[in-house]
Motif scaffolding. Structure first.
Motif, PDB file in Angstrom:
ATOM      1  N   SER A  31       0.829  -1.209   0.000  1.00  0.00           N
ATOM      2  CA  SER A  31       0.000   0.000   0.000  1.00  0.00           C
ATOM      3  C   SER A  31       0.865   1.262   0.000  1.00  0.00           C
ATOM      4  CB  SER A  31      -0.950   0.007   1.200  1.00  0.00           C
ATOM      5  OG  SER A  31      -0.257   0.227   2.404  1.00  0.00           O
ATOM      6  N   LEU A  32       2.033   1.187   0.588  1.00  0.00           N
ATOM      7  CA  LEU A  32       2.941   2.333   0.607  1.00  0.00           C
ATOM      8  C   LEU A  32       3.698   2.505  -0.706  1.00  0.00           C
ATOM      9  CD1 LEU A  32       4.640   2.078   4.111  1.00  0.00           C
ATOM     10  CD2 LEU A  32       3.248   3.966   3.279  1.00  0.00           C
ATOM     11  N   LEU A  33       4.133   1.392  -1.277  1.00  0.00           N
ATOM     12  CA  LEU A  33       5.077   1.457  -2.392  1.00  0.00           C
ATOM     13  C   LEU A  33       4.559   0.935  -3.717  1.00  0.00           C
ATOM     14  CD1 LEU A  33       8.184   0.314  -0.375  1.00  0.00           C
ATOM     15  CD2 LEU A  33       7.625   2.623  -1.079  1.00  0.00           C
ATOM     16  N   GLY A  34       3.417   0.329  -3.735  1.00  0.00           N
ATOM     17  CA  GLY A  34       2.874  -0.206  -4.984  1.00  0.00           C
ATOM     18  C   GLY A  34       3.797  -1.232  -5.615  1.00  0.00           C
ATOM     19  N   ASP A  35       4.144  -1.006  -6.866  1.00  0.00           N
ATOM     20  CA  ASP A  35       4.965  -1.964  -7.613  1.00  0.00           C
ATOM     21  C   ASP A  35       6.406  -2.049  -7.112  1.00  0.00           C
ATOM     22  OD1 ASP A  35       2.804  -2.567  -9.216  1.00  0.00           O
ATOM     23  OD2 ASP A  35       3.360  -1.130 -10.777  1.00  0.00           O
ATOM     24  N   LYS A  36       6.835  -1.092  -6.313  1.00  0.00           N
ATOM     25  CA  LYS A  36       8.199  -1.100  -5.789  1.00  0.00           C
ATOM     26  C   LYS A  36       8.337  -1.945  -4.525  1.00  0.00           C
ATOM     27  CE  LYS A  36       9.119   3.583  -7.423  1.00  0.00           C
ATOM     28  NZ  LYS A  36       9.457   4.944  -6.983  1.00  0.00           N
ATOM     29  N   ALA A  37       7.252  -2.538  -4.058  1.00  0.00           N
ATOM     30  CA  ALA A  37       7.255  -3.278  -2.793  1.00  0.00           C
ATOM     31  C   ALA A  37       8.247  -4.442  -2.797  1.00  0.00           C
ATOM     32  CB  ALA A  37       5.854  -3.779  -2.471  1.00  0.00           C
ATOM     33  N   GLY A  38       8.287  -5.198  -3.874  1.00  0.00           N
ATOM     34  CA  GLY A  38       9.194  -6.349  -3.947  1.00  0.00           C
ATOM     35  C   GLY A  38      10.648  -5.932  -3.843  1.00  0.00           C
ATOM     36  N   HIS A  39      11.007  -4.901  -4.585  1.00  0.00           N
ATOM     37  CA  HIS A  39      12.380  -4.392  -4.525  1.00  0.00           C
ATOM     38  C   HIS A  39      12.707  -3.887  -3.128  1.00  0.00           C
ATOM     39  CE1 HIS A  39      16.078  -2.299  -5.543  1.00  0.00           C
ATOM     40  NE2 HIS A  39      15.569  -1.220  -4.961  1.00  0.00           N
ATOM     41  N   PHE A  40      11.755  -3.212  -2.511  1.00  0.00           N
ATOM     42  CA  PHE A  40      11.976  -2.667  -1.181  1.00  0.00           C
ATOM     43  C   PHE A  40      12.208  -3.786  -0.161  1.00  0.00           C
ATOM     44  CE2 PHE A  40      10.448  -0.884   2.870  1.00  0.00           C
ATOM     45  CZ  PHE A  40      11.315   0.190   2.963  1.00  0.00           C
ATOM     46  N   MET A  41      11.424  -4.857  -0.237  1.00  0.00           N
ATOM     47  CA  MET A  41      11.602  -5.975   0.698  1.00  0.00           C
ATOM     48  C   MET A  41      12.960  -6.638   0.480  1.00  0.00           C
ATOM     49  SD  MET A  41       7.831  -7.613   1.299  1.00  0.00           S
ATOM     50  CE  MET A  41       7.257  -7.698  -0.383  1.00  0.00           C
ATOM     51  N   MET A  42      13.385  -6.733  -0.765  1.00  0.00           N
ATOM     52  CA  MET A  42      14.720  -7.280  -1.039  1.00  0.00           C
ATOM     53  C   MET A  42      15.796  -6.354  -0.481  1.00  0.00           C
ATOM     54  SD  MET A  42      14.163  -8.857  -4.880  1.00  0.00           S
ATOM     55  CE  MET A  42      15.820  -8.492  -5.320  1.00  0.00           C
ATOM     56  N   ALA A  43      15.578  -5.045  -0.555  1.00  0.00           N
ATOM     57  CA  ALA A  43      16.544  -4.085  -0.019  1.00  0.00           C
ATOM     58  C   ALA A  43      16.657  -4.221   1.497  1.00  0.00           C
ATOM     59  CB  ALA A  43      16.144  -2.660  -0.393  1.00  0.00           C
ATOM     60  N   ILE A  44      15.533  -4.469   2.166  1.00  0.00           N
ATOM     61  CA  ILE A  44      15.572  -4.671   3.624  1.00  0.00           C
ATOM     62  C   ILE A  44      16.453  -5.863   3.954  1.00  0.00           C
ATOM     63  CG2 ILE A  44      14.220  -5.284   5.672  1.00  0.00           C
ATOM     64  CD1 ILE A  44      11.827  -3.840   4.370  1.00  0.00           C
ATOM     65  N   VAL A  45      16.219  -6.972   3.275  1.00  0.00           N
ATOM     66  CA  VAL A  45      17.012  -8.182   3.520  1.00  0.00           C
ATOM     67  C   VAL A  45      18.483  -7.916   3.204  1.00  0.00           C
ATOM     68  CG1 VAL A  45      17.391 -10.588   2.826  1.00  0.00           C
ATOM     69  CG2 VAL A  45      15.061  -9.732   3.179  1.00  0.00           C
ATOM     70  N   GLY A  46      18.759  -7.200   2.118  1.00  0.00           N
ATOM     71  CA  GLY A  46      20.137  -6.884   1.742  1.00  0.00           C
ATOM     72  C   GLY A  46      20.854  -6.054   2.788  1.00  0.00           C
ATOM     73  N   VAL A  47      20.154  -5.077   3.348  1.00  0.00           N
ATOM     74  CA  VAL A  47      20.757  -4.239   4.394  1.00  0.00           C
ATOM     75  C   VAL A  47      21.086  -5.087   5.614  1.00  0.00           C
ATOM     76  CG1 VAL A  47      20.262  -2.385   6.053  1.00  0.00           C
ATOM     77  CG2 VAL A  47      19.764  -2.059   3.635  1.00  0.00           C
ATOM     78  N   VAL A  48      20.182  -5.966   5.995  1.00  0.00           N
ATOM     79  CA  VAL A  48      20.411  -6.813   7.172  1.00  0.00           C
ATOM     80  C   VAL A  48      21.525  -7.827   6.908  1.00  0.00           C
ATOM     81  CG1 VAL A  48      19.354  -8.481   8.756  1.00  0.00           C
ATOM     82  CG2 VAL A  48      18.076  -6.458   8.036  1.00  0.00           C
ATOM     83  N   GLU A  49      21.563  -8.379   5.714  1.00  0.00           N
ATOM     84  CA  GLU A  49      22.644  -9.313   5.371  1.00  0.00           C
ATOM     85  C   GLU A  49      24.003  -8.619   5.424  1.00  0.00           C
ATOM     86  OE1 GLU A  49      21.393 -10.815   1.573  1.00  0.00           O
ATOM     87  OE2 GLU A  49      20.444 -12.565   2.477  1.00  0.00           O
ATOM     88  N   GLY A  50      24.050  -7.351   5.063  1.00  0.00           N
ATOM     89  CA  GLY A  50      25.303  -6.603   5.040  1.00  0.00           C
ATOM     90  C   GLY A  50      25.693  -5.984   6.365  1.00  0.00           C
ATOM     91  N   THR A  51      24.839  -6.108   7.368  1.00  0.00           N
ATOM     92  CA  THR A  51      25.114  -5.526   8.682  1.00  0.00           C
ATOM     93  C   THR A  51      24.871  -6.596   9.745  1.00  0.00           C
ATOM     94  OG1 THR A  51      24.254  -3.436   7.808  1.00  0.00           O
ATOM     95  CG2 THR A  51      24.622  -3.546  10.183  1.00  0.00           C
TER      96      THR A  51
END
Length: 118
Positions: A31-51
């Motif tokens: 609801s916040l990001l529309g079509d960008k939601a999938g990329h955003f969820m992957m970015a969250i996981v990427g940030v956590v994997e890198g930290t």
């Protein structure tokens, strides 16, 4: 191998991915990001994997920090410098980078030119 980083109900990447897969979280991000939601969820996981320190934080606090960034329309990739998800003990917190402040100031319409001096 009883590390809390591997527990589905605890912390770490598996717990984060499990929480991101829930219908409530997916709907909220969609609801916040529309079509960008999938990329955003992957970015969250990427940030956590890198930290590694974030892997010890509660997944809900990580997602809440990321959603704060999303509502401000700032990317959370730490190399960009707009916003960060920072670990504090067992919770993650949103922290805006200096580029994020500049971006919001420019978007406000109150600032036309911004000069930075070193």
């Amino acid at each position: 191998m009883g590390n809390s980083r591997t527990g589905i109900n605890g912390t770490g990447i598996p717990a984060l991915k499990s929480l991101l897969a829930t219908e409530a979280i997916r709907k909220q991000i969609k609801s916040l990001l529309g079509d960008k939601a999938g990329h955003f969820m992957m970015a969250i996981v990427g940030v956590v994997e890198g930290t590694p320190q974030l892997q010890d934080c509660k997944p809900q606090s990580i997602i809440n920090s990321a959603i704060t960034s999303a509502t401000l329309d700032l990317p959370i990739e730490k190399n960009l410098g707009y916003a960060y998800i920072v670990p504090y003990k067992d919770k993650a917190q949103f922290q805006m980078g200096y580029k994020g402040y500049i971006q919001l100031a420019l978007r406000s319409g109150h600032i036309n030119i911004l000069t930075l001096l070193r």
